[in-house]
Scaffold this motif. Sequence first.
Motif, short mmCIF file in Angstrom:
data_model
loop_
_atom_site.label_atom_id
_atom_site.label_comp_id
_atom_site.label_asym_id
_atom_site.label_seq_id
_atom_site.Cartn_x
_atom_site.Cartn_y
_atom_site.Cartn_z
N SER A 118 6.99 -0.08 1.17
CA SER A 118 8.04 -1.01 1.60
C SER A 118 7.63 -2.40 1.18
CB SER A 118 8.21 -0.97 3.11
OG SER A 118 8.70 0.30 3.49
N THR A 157 14.27 -6.23 2.42
CA THR A 157 13.16 -5.25 2.34
C THR A 157 13.64 -3.99 1.63
OG1 THR A 157 12.22 -6.10 4.37
CG2 THR A 157 11.51 -3.90 3.70
N HIS A 159 12.74 -0.12 1.06
CA HIS A 159 11.91 1.02 1.44
C HIS A 159 12.04 2.03 0.31
CE1 HIS A 159 11.41 -0.55 5.48
NE2 HIS A 159 12.72 -0.70 5.58
#
Length: 456
Positions: A118, A157, A159
């Motif tokens: 991540s 972010t 992932h």
Amino acid sequence: MVQEDSYFGFIISKKCAPLSGSAVIPGDKSISHRAIMFGALAIGETAIGGLLEGEDVFCTAAAMRAMGAKVENCGKGLWRVNGVGIGGLHEPNQVLDMGNSGTSTRLLMGLVGGHDISVTFTGDASLVKRPMCRVMKPLEMMGARFLGRSNGRLPLTVHGAKDLLAIEYRLPIASAQVKSAIMLAGLNAAGRTTIIEDCPTRDHSENMLRHFGAQVTVDDIGNGMRTISLCGYQELRGREVVIPRDPSSAAFAIVAALINDGSEITLPRIGINETRVGLYTTLKEMGANIEFVNERIEGGEKVADILVKAERVLNGIDVPEYRVPSMIDEFPILAIAASCAQGTTKMTGLKELRLKESDRLLMMAKGLTACGVSLEMGDDYLIINGNGKAPVGGAHIKTALDHRIAMSFLVLGSVSDEPIEIDDGAPIKTSFPNFIELMNGLGCKITGKLGVNDNE
Ligand code: S3P
């Protein structure tokens, strides 16, 4: 009214004599990013010559280091990268600050999407406004997940997925960044990833992946459409990479020469990949004398020495829309050429310009109007009415953290009756750190310093 001397941050460009001489343009920004990224994914060492030592590329280098690759500067333009192998990136300990660089961010989103890690990206006041959904959508189809601000903006972010799946994806917009993000994810996905583009965009990822030993298939499927496909889990091998000099940066010196009657300049070893030279074709159609000599292939990319002679006033033309992707970054500087040309220049199909480092349609329209240019701007077009003479100038130009807006108006200042001043030169360091010295070496009269920013 522009003041006589620049003070910190402001840069002034004044009318100069015809340009002459030869100049070494910095390395290509798009290719420099890719050389570091692919080197970081390869097994073994990659030696890079002629890398662009500009802030955008430094952001890519810092990000790859933070994810485990070794990226070292060995002196003037020479860099060494030791890669981790595809799938071998580490999760960084910190948020990655991508500065002003959309290319670093979007390509790295693809790269991270194919790793089981991540990563949070952020950027400067310009980058946090830019849309990332265009990359998130196909990557989500492959299995990556995202958490960002509204409309997919940074901070964001990614992932990455352990088992990314290959997809077939037709690009809804002509974008080499989106294409490259999908290709980078596809390198670590199960199966064959295929991208369909309606209109060819810059193909540096395709060329460089081949150079690193990967198999990438490109097929023309008619009407200018192409498919690009690659299989996952291929191995990249460290290579020597020679970066051509940037045709988008060369454009500023070329237009400055063309609008200053009697100029004659030479720019050696400029990249002339056909997906990048739309501006040169357009300028030739406007009557410019631009010659490519010593055409050759270096490191999988076509380069030439470019000779420019300003022999006549340029003529306004209609720029065909199909050409937009091959000159997407050059509309600000074309608008400058058009302002000095005789007649009307029509530029259409420019929606994407509103989503670059700034809203380039608006910033050019406002700045040129302040310089006395007659024009009409619409949602996706700009029409400039030239009268064959340099505009009055004498304006203070807002550049909105956009290097190409800043450089374009400094070029116009070299011919306008009154000097032109820009509010902030610091963004020029993202792509062309020696812009002032290089342009003055050819005869321009630009004073001021590029300034400092938070990265220093
Ligand atoms: C780039 C692609 C273009 C261009 C940008 C660099 C790249 O963006 O404007 O400066 O290196 O792939 P889009 O793909 O969004 O058109």
